[in-house]
Structures are given as C-alpha cells and as structure tokens.
Design an enzyme around this catalytic site. Structure first.
Site, mmCIF file in Angstrom:
data_model
loop_
_atom_site.group_PDB
_atom_site.id
_atom_site.type_symbol
_atom_site.label_atom_id
_atom_site.label_comp_id
_atom_site.label_asym_id
_atom_site.label_seq_id
_atom_site.Cartn_x
_atom_site.Cartn_y
_atom_site.Cartn_z
ATOM 1 N N ALA A 35 0.833 -1.200 0.000
ATOM 2 C CA ALA A 35 0.000 0.000 0.000
ATOM 3 C C ALA A 35 0.875 1.260 0.000
ATOM 4 O O ALA A 35 1.947 1.268 -0.592
ATOM 5 C CB ALA A 35 -0.975 -0.025 1.175
ATOM 6 N N SER A 36 0.461 2.273 0.742
ATOM 7 C CA SER A 36 1.112 3.581 0.602
ATOM 8 C C SER A 36 2.510 3.639 1.198
ATOM 9 O O SER A 36 3.207 4.637 1.024
ATOM 10 C CB SER A 36 0.250 4.650 1.272
ATOM 11 O OG SER A 36 -1.055 4.576 0.764
#
Lengths: 662, 371
Positions: A329-330
């Site tokens: 993810a981020s």
C-alpha cells in the site's frame, strides 16, 4: 496371437540346445556353490582358531559422545536458548532381580500410572539385551529427590539425565530462533548426503527452523568418543580412552529481547508482524510475528493433538508473518516518489490537481482517492504527507511499470533479503516479464496505476520494507539484514565464560546510486513531515516523542472493491478488512532504528492509527529516556517548502549517547 | 504350431489348477521361515521387526500367487510396451527422481514412491526372451548384438543412479537369456574380452568415489580396520568364529554385541554362520541349490522357447543374488549391497523376487502358451 511370419521351427533341436546350455549353467552353479562353501569352510574350519581368538578379543567398542549445543544470547547477553537437563527414569531389566515387584514399588513411590507401566512392559519385550528402557520421561525435581533417596533398593533402575534445548521466552522468540527437535528419517538422509552423519551419531536433536537451523553447523559442535571395554555380555567394564566432544559455539544475536516483549504487547490480539533493524549495520533488533507459538513444545516432541491445533488454527501461528508478503500500500510511496524524481517525470514542486478521482483517457474506470472530493492541488510533499492516491496514479502512469519495477528491484523488493533464516519469502515485485511468466498475459496500464499505490500484484515482506527503508535512510548504502552478531570462539560450556567473541562481518552490497543525490533528501524530508506536521497522516501516532522520527503510513486493500462501491470496514467481513502498514525511522538526522509494521484486517482506520502506535512503542522502548531534538520541527510546521539543502544545515540533532551499535 | 504335452484335465493335480509348483513353494517357505528366525536374532530380538517382515513376506507371497495365474502369453504380448515404459521411467528417475541415501532410485508418483529399477528386473528377461524367441534357436550374431544393446540400456541407466547391485543383476538376467539361447562360444569369448576392456571405462567414468572405495577396501580390508574395511573384517570374524557347529541360536557375540554392521539386512548371512556354523551353511546352500535345480527343471520342461528362456533366466538370476551376497560378506567379492534372497530383512526387492518366482510357476503350470 497370429505370428507375423511363419517359422519352421525344429522344436526338438531347440529343446536339446536349451537343455545342453541349461546343463552347462547348472555345472557353473555347482562350481560357484562349491567356491562359496570352500571359502566358508576355510574361514570356519581352517582359520577357526584365528577368528575365534579375534572374536573373543573383540571387547573394545567405540561409543559416540554427543557435544553440547551452543547457547544463544540476545545483544545484551540475555540467554535465549539454553540446554537444560531433563531427567527420565530408566531401567535395564537384566539388572533387576524381580522386575514386576520392583517396578510396582517404584511406581507407587513416584506415582507412575498403570498406563505407563503397561507401556514399559511392552517396550521391555522389544528391546535389545542390556539396553535401557524408559519407565518415566521428564521426572520432576521432587520425583528425582524421592527416587535418589531410595535408589539403593533398586539396582538396575536409575535416573538418566540428558540435556535438552529450552527456550525461556517461549513464543516470544520462536519465529526467529526456530527450534531443535528430534532427528527424523529425512534429517538422517540429508546428513548422510552431506557426509555429516558420523558427527551426529550420538546427537538426538537438530535445528529445524530459524536460527537453530541456519547455524546448525556452528551450534552443533564435534562428536567425542569413549573407548570402552565390554564383557562377554556386552556391558561396559571400564573406559580405556576418552576423546571429549567439542561443544558447539555460542551465538550472540543482534536481537533485543526487551524490544521483542514490547512488540508482542503492542500486537496482542492482532495478527501481524513487526521488524526493527539497525540501519547502520543491518542487525535485526526485533522480529515478532503474532500470534506465535511455544518452540519448547517441539523440543520434547509435540503431541499430534497439539500440532493439529497449531496447524488448523485460523490465525496461522506457525507462519512467520515478518517474512511473508503483504500488499505494501502507501508505505512504498516514498520509493515511488524517488523513482519519479530520478526519472525526472516530477520535481519537488511540480503540482497536479486532485478532484478526488483519476481517469485514464478513453477508459471508463475511475480510480478513487481515499478522500472524498480530493486534496486540491498537490505537490510531492503534500502527496506523501497526505498519502494522496491521485498524485501517485499520475506518477505511476508517467513512469510506466518497467521503470517502477526496475527501481524497486534495486531496493530489494521481489527478492530475498539474505537474512540468516531460511523461512523468508521473496514476495512479488510485478513487472511485464513477471506477469507474462506467471499468467501468460500482457500488462495492463490500469495495473500500473494500482502499483502506484502499492496494490495490484505487489507484495512485500515487513523485512523487505525494513531493508528498503534502510537503503533509503542510508542514501543508497545497502545492508544485509541479519541476526548473528558474534560467535563465541570458546564455548561457555567448556570454559567458564572467559570466551572471546568473534564479530560477524557481513559483505557490503553494491550501493544504490542516484544521478542526483539531493533526491534522497527530498523524499526523506517528506517522510519527516508525514510524522511531524500536525495534519499529516503519520502525526498522531508520534505526537510528543523525545526523539525525532519520520515515517509513512499505509492501508492495504485486501478485498477487491467494485467500481463506485464504497469501502466500509464495519460492514466488511473481518478477513476482508484492510491491512494497516507503517514504516518509520529515527532519529531523523542519524537513524539508528528502522521499523516496519504490518497488521492484518483492522476494524477501523488505517496505517496511521493502527500500525503507527506499534512502531512508536518499539521506538519509545529503544530510545528510553534519551532526548534527541531537532530544530527542524519548527521549520516544518511554519514552512513546508523548506528545501532539503537548508534543512540539512539547520538541523543539528543533539545526540546524547550512542548505544546499541553492533 | 505343434503341441507337446496335451492337456488332460483329469491328470492335473489341485496344485496345477492353482498354478502352484509345490516343490518350489516348499523351498521358498523353508527359507522364509528360517529368515524370520535369523531376523529375530540379528534385529536384537525385537519382535516388531519380525512381525513387519512376516507381513511383507505375506504380501510378497500373495503377489507371487497372483502372477502365477497369468499365462506367460500375456507377458510376451506386453513385453515391448512395458520395456519402453520402464526405460522412460528410468530416465525420469535420473531427471527428477527422489534422492535417498545419496542415490536417485525413487520416482514419486504423488500417491506412492517406487523404484522403476525393481520392475526392470522382471521386464528385461521377458523382453530379451521375447526378442530372441522370435527366431529359431540358436541365435544369430546380429540378434545377439541387438539383444546386448537392449540389455545395456537399462543397465547403464541404473548404474548411473548409482545402483551397482541392481544393474549387475539386470545385466546378468539379460545375458543368461542370450547364453541359454545358444549364443556361439566364440561370441561369448569375444563378449567376455569386451567386458574386461569395459572395466577401466566403468572405473573411470561411471563409478562414484564411494564405489571405488568399496572395491579398494575389498582388495585390502586390513589396511583400514576402523574405517571402511571394518564391515568386512567384522563379518569374516563372525563367520570364522562360528566354526563347525556354530555358537548357537541367539548366542553369536559378533552380532548380539553389535560388532556386525547391517546385521538383519545385507549381512544376515554372517549372523547365520556365526550362530549355526558350517553345518548350517551346508544346509542353507543345499536349500538354495534345490530351488535352483527345481527352477531349471521347470525351464527345461517348458513348451516354448520363450518360456524356457524366461524360466532359465529367472532361476539363474536368483542364484546370482545368493552368490553375490554370500561372496561379499565372506570377503570373496566387493560389497555391492545385494540382499540374501528370501532371508534378508527388507521389502521392495522381496516382492520383485517373488513376482519372479510367480512367473516361474506360471511357466511350469500353464501347459500351453496359447490359452
């Protein structure tokens, strides 16, 4: 069956020929039998006296003696793997005058169940003569004491002591230490193949997992031998010669057991993993995966009931999550931003508009930002602070998958980190070639966009994240993650702790070089802001620390969400909820610790609220009461356009002490 | 085709209807029961081992009786297909076989592991007998050359695994067929000369270090009495100290005090000779001789060249087992890992061996090739 060609066979001639040949063969058989018999006759009659003498003189046997296994300590000298004597009650039935009576008396004395006694008598029937049979495994200290007082009454029954591995911190260390368990058929075959079986002649256990397995050769030591004289019944009369075994070497790890404890407490009730590493060396400070299990269970041979329970547990305690792949993810956005800067598709100050969604020209799919309505005009700093998806969709689109995967592979994603345990997964760094090989499908641009926010096929292990973050904070200098700090030259089990430690040296990996070195600072500063700026995603978790931390949050989507569907954690099944991720390092100026956290299926919030606090607790413990302030704080808050160059010179961190370097 | 020995159902005994050769069965059973007693002594008087062995023997006997029901015609029909499948499996073993004890012998089929080389022990004599019996006997030179090539393929593949013992047995099973088919003596001499020329090639290119070590040890065991020569020396002490009468059942010090290696498997003959002496050895060898004689008798009385050759080869190969095993434990031959047939503890080769006896009984009891 129809013969293909008609043969005119002379069957009588054939039969005669065959009979002749068979007769010759039979003569051959007789001759060879005679050879065998003559040879045996020679041995048994002509040389009988010679061999009888040699047989009678055959009284000297070489008995193998097992070496003590090396001990394992944490970085501060706390014992993590010990050898503890385990006492069992053993019997040599030939030495006991009235076996039935003696056993029942001893059983009464020590409260040994009828079941065990039956089992014992069964075993007695199947053993070799003068071999001991176990009556009771693992006597308590009380039982040992009670029996010792009465031992003189029962010749042939005795307490047998054997050293067994013991892990005092049980489930806290299992995923990294692994465990020792009984040598099985497969191990024997492997030892034979490697030509090590002779060295294991007296050994009962072997490292099966983790460090115990990886450093088996160092920990095991060398076998010793006892030359004994036996009598005509095979019993030892005296020892003629003794070559003592050489104990295995003790290991000192980089692990800090107190950090492990904090990690366990922080993860309690959750599924997830924490890895903490010293970026200056690559030494692992903490590696904990929750839930864990007690390695001691395996040392004594786990019961099939217990094993099934572990194996079938929904929470998969047997898996070491810190080396398993998760969608990053981020957390990988800083790495992607660095790629963008380096490839010159963005600059620190170039901006794009974020209306809340992103759409590729000519395609119907809308890629949504996590924030309704979007973030407005976004530059790199804001994109990382706010974890803006639209900015990274755009960046990924401009870069293309090949540039992304090439750079990410240089950070070590999609490959083994080289850590000294065997359980590591490579996880997946997707690329055009990978997708062709794996699915035999072309790469789609839409997938590039998902890669831009660390989703799609991309998975990373928490360990890989710490390694990549180490490369980032070291500005390209790469480190091999490792547990082993030093080996003891002389084992403590032989001499009394005057051992000299031999530091382990790890090969330097080729550094990752950028065309513009200031790109490192741009990205690192953005991570700093992510934690230090009041409204940034990582701020809440690190509010009020005495040290200067930086980091990045991440929330990984586990289940696919359909177009225009909204994600609602409460309404989603537990196993389909988002994973929370966090990476962090501190102090900002001269990092001593990098941490990666992954927590599965969190109920509410994302990486900042779930995984961030775990990283913080680790760091709080690591820094203790040390105060490391940085003047950058105020600058960040007042002017987030501060150039990296400026920041570098203004910041003068006051480092009080420097503990924990290995 | 003319038929010899017409069928007269009324004359057929119950044993023949069951396709059992009674004398052969008695010989086999007596060796098996003797084997169980020795396994008990050699295995440290562990009744578990004896029970496991008894179960295996039971299974092997069932396999034998089952095979005996199949008319030899059926093997002949399937000879080529099975031979080719066997060769492919041997190649598969070398490519992705399971490594056990330093050699690749096992093929993992998912539900079971098995050794294709065991199947080849039966298939090679069938194949060669089929190939040669296509033509009139005695065999022509060209046929012999082709037959040799057919034997050599599986032999080399198995030697490469490396499993010298089995490749030796398979080579001899094929060569026996060629010999019994009446290959000219000149040809046999030439082959023998070629084989001795082949020996250095085998030594340099095919044999692994441990195999060379065994041969060196065989040539001079006393050179390294505590190392690899230990097995042979201890075995010879066991046999020699048994003397004429033996030390008595369960009384052999060499085996009971564990000086002997692999007591219940390859070296079981040493345990037997230590405890039963020369008298016992004489009896044991007589039983083996009886079985060989009965097997050759069945082969001579078979009705067709194919069954004759097959029966003869099975019987003689059985004797090779006996000779190689006893030869190696008594110091006449290097140690190659061949069990004492019907006596040694062990599973896989026992089943193959009895399947071979099943075929021999089929040869003896199915009166016609065409049923």
């Amino acid at each position: 069956m129809a013969p293909r060609r008609v043969l005119i066979r002379n069957h009588t001639a054939e039969a005669n020929l065959f009979a002749r040949r068979t007769f010759i063969a039979f003569i051959g058989v007789l001759v060879l039998l005679l050879v065998l018999f003559t040879n045996v006759y020679n041995l048994q009659v002509n040389s009988f006296e010679k061999y009888q003498t040699r047989s009678n003189a055959n009284r000297i046997k070489l008995l193998p003696v097992a070496p003590n296994r090396g001990l394992i300590y944490d970085r501060n000298g706390v014992l993590l793997a010990d050898n503890k004597p385990v006492y069992s009650l053993a019997v040599i039935p030939e030495d006991v005058q009235d076996l039935k009576n003696s056993i029942s008396e001893v059983s009464q004395l020590l409260q040994i169940s009828q079941d065990r006694q039956d089992k014992f008598f069964k075993a007695v029937k199947r053993k070799r003569r003068f071999k001991q049979v176990e009556l009771y495994p693992r006597l308590s200290e009380h039982q040992v004491a009670v029996f010792s007082v009465n031992q003189h009454k029962y010749p042939g029954i005795f307490v047998d002591a054997r050293l067994k591995r013991y892990y005092p911190f049980s489930d806290l260390t299992t995923h990294s230490l692994g465990y020792v368990a009984r040598i099985n058929r497969k191990d024997i075959n492997k030892l034979e193949l490697e030509g090590k079986s002779e060295n294991y002649a007296a050994t009962h256990g072997i490292g099966k997992l983790g460090i115990e397995k990886y450093y088996e050769d160092i920990l095991h030591g060398r076998i010793g031998h006892q030359e004994v004289e036996i009598n005509s019944q095979g019993r030892i009369i005296r020892t003629l010669d003794y070559t003592p075994p050489i104990s295995g070497k003790d290991l000192t790890l980089t692990l800090d057991i107190e950090l492990q404890m904090i990690a366990k407490r922080a993860l309690s009730g959750k599924r997830g993993a924490v890895v903490a590493m010293d970026p200056r060396t690559g030494g692992i400070l903490a590696m904990y995966s929750n839930p864990s299990y007690d390695g001691n269970l395996f040392v004594h041979g786990i019961s099939s009931k217990d094993y099934k329970k572990l194996l079938n547990s929904k929470n998969l305690p047997l898996i070491n999550r810190s080396v398993q792949g998760y969608p990053p993810a981020s957390t990988v956005k800083p790495f992607l931003a660095l790629t963008g800067l380096e490839e010159k598709v963005i600059t620190e100050h170039s901006k794009i508009p974020d209306p809340g969604w992103y759409q590729l020209e000519g395609l119907p799919n809308k890629y949504r930002d996590w924030k309704n309505g979007g973030h407005g005009w976004v530059d790199l700093n804001r994109a990382i602070e706010q974890s803006c998806n639209i900015y990274f969709f755009d960046l990924a689109f401009k870069l293309g998958i090949t540039k992304i995967s090439t750079m990410m592979e240089r950070f070590g994603f999609g490959d083994y980190t080289g850590i000294d345990i065997h359980e590591e997964s490579k996880a997946i760094m997707p690329s055009v070639g990978w997708k062709r090989a794996r699915y035999n499908q072309p790469w789609y641009t839409g997938e590039t966009l998902s890669v831009g926010i660390g989703q799609s096929f991309w998975t990373v292990t928490p360990l890989q994240l710490t390694q990549a973050l180490t490369t980032l904070v070291n500005r390209g200098e790469r480190k091999v993650p490792h547990f082993l700090k030093a080996t003891a030259e002389v084992s403590s089990s032989n001499s009394n702790h005057n051992n000299t430690h031999v530091q382990r040296h790890y090969e330097e990996q080729a550094p990752l070089k950028l065309n513009q070195a200031k790109n490192w600072d741009i990205v690192l500063n953005a991570m700093h802001r992510t934690v230090q700026k009041v409204d940034a995603t990582g701020h809440a978790a690190f509010k009020g620390t005495t040290y200067d931390a930086a980091g990045k949050t991440g929330s990984a989507q586990v289940a696919r969400i359909k177009q225009d569907e909204k994600y609602d954690a409460q309404a989603t099944q537990e196993r389909k909820r988002d994973n929370a991720m966090f990476i962090a390092f501190a102090p900002f100026k001269q990092p001593e610790i990098v941490v990666a956290v992954a927590i599965e299926n969190v109920a509410k919030g994302g990486g900042g609220t779930n995984a961030g606090p775990v990283a913080r607790q680790i760091m709080d413990q690591y820094f203790g009461s040390r105060v490391i302030t940085s003047s950058i704080d105020n600058n960040v808050k007042s002017d987030h356009r501060l150039s990296a160059h400026q920041a570098h010179h203004q910041a003068t961190p006051s480092l009080q002490q420097n503990n924990g370097a290995d | 085709m003319p038929r010899h020995g017409q069928d007269h159902p009324a004359e057929r005994s119950i044993w023949q209807k069951l396709h059992i050769d009674l004398p052969l069965l008695l010989g086999i059973l007596s060796l098996m029961s003797l084997g169980l007693f020795i396994v008990y002594s050699a295995g440290g008087q562990n009744i578990d081992i004896v029970i496991r062995q008894a179960v295996r023997l039971g299974i092997a006997l069932v396999v034998m009786l089952f095979i005996a029901q199949i008319p030899p015609l059926v093997y002949r029909k399937w000879a080529v297909a099975v031979f080719i499948i066997g060769l492919l499996m041997l190649v598969a073993v070398l490519l992705f076989g399971h490594v056990g004890k330093g050699a690749q012998r096992w093929l993992d089929l998912g539900f079971m592991k098995f050794q294709p080389s065991e199947i080849m022990k039966l298939v090679v004599p069938i194949m060669i007998a089929w190939f040669i019996s296509q033509d009139n006997l005695p065999v022509k030179i060209s046929t012999v050359v082709w037959a040799f090539i057919l034997v050599l393929m599986p032999t080399l593949l198995i030697a490469k695994q490396p499993d010298l013992g089995t490749s030796l047995l398979i080579a001899s099973s094929g060569i026996f067929v060629i010999f019994l088919a009446g290959a000219s003596w000149k040809l046999i001499m030439v082959c023998a000369a070629m084989a001795s020329a082949f020996a250095p090639i085998l030594w340099i290119f095919l044999m692994k270090d441990y195999q060379k070590q065994r041969v060196m040890t065989f040539l001079n065991p006393e050179q390294d009495p505590l190392g690899s020569g230990y097995h042979i020396i201890q075995s010879k002490i066991a046999i020699g100290s048994g003397g004429f009468q033996g030390k008595g059942y369960l009384q052999g010090t060499q085996s009971q005090l564990e000086f002997l290696p692999e007591r219940h498997t390859d070296f079981i003959f040493s345990v037997f000779s230590e405890e039963f002496g020369l008298i016992g050895v004489g009896v044991l060898l007589s039983v083996y001789l009886f079985i060989v004689m009965r097997g050759l008798w069945i082969a001579i009385n078979a009705q067709h060249a194919f069954t004759k050759l097959l029966g003869g080869s099975i019987t003689l190969t059985f004797f090779v087992y006996v000779f190689v095993n006893i030869g190696m434990v008594s110091g006449l031959l290097p140690v190659v890992g061949v069990p004492l047939p019907l006596v040694s503890y062990g599973g896989t080769s026992m089943v193959t061996l009895l399947a071979g006896f099943g075929m021999l009984m089929a040869v003896g009891t199915h009166r016609r090739l065409h049923v």
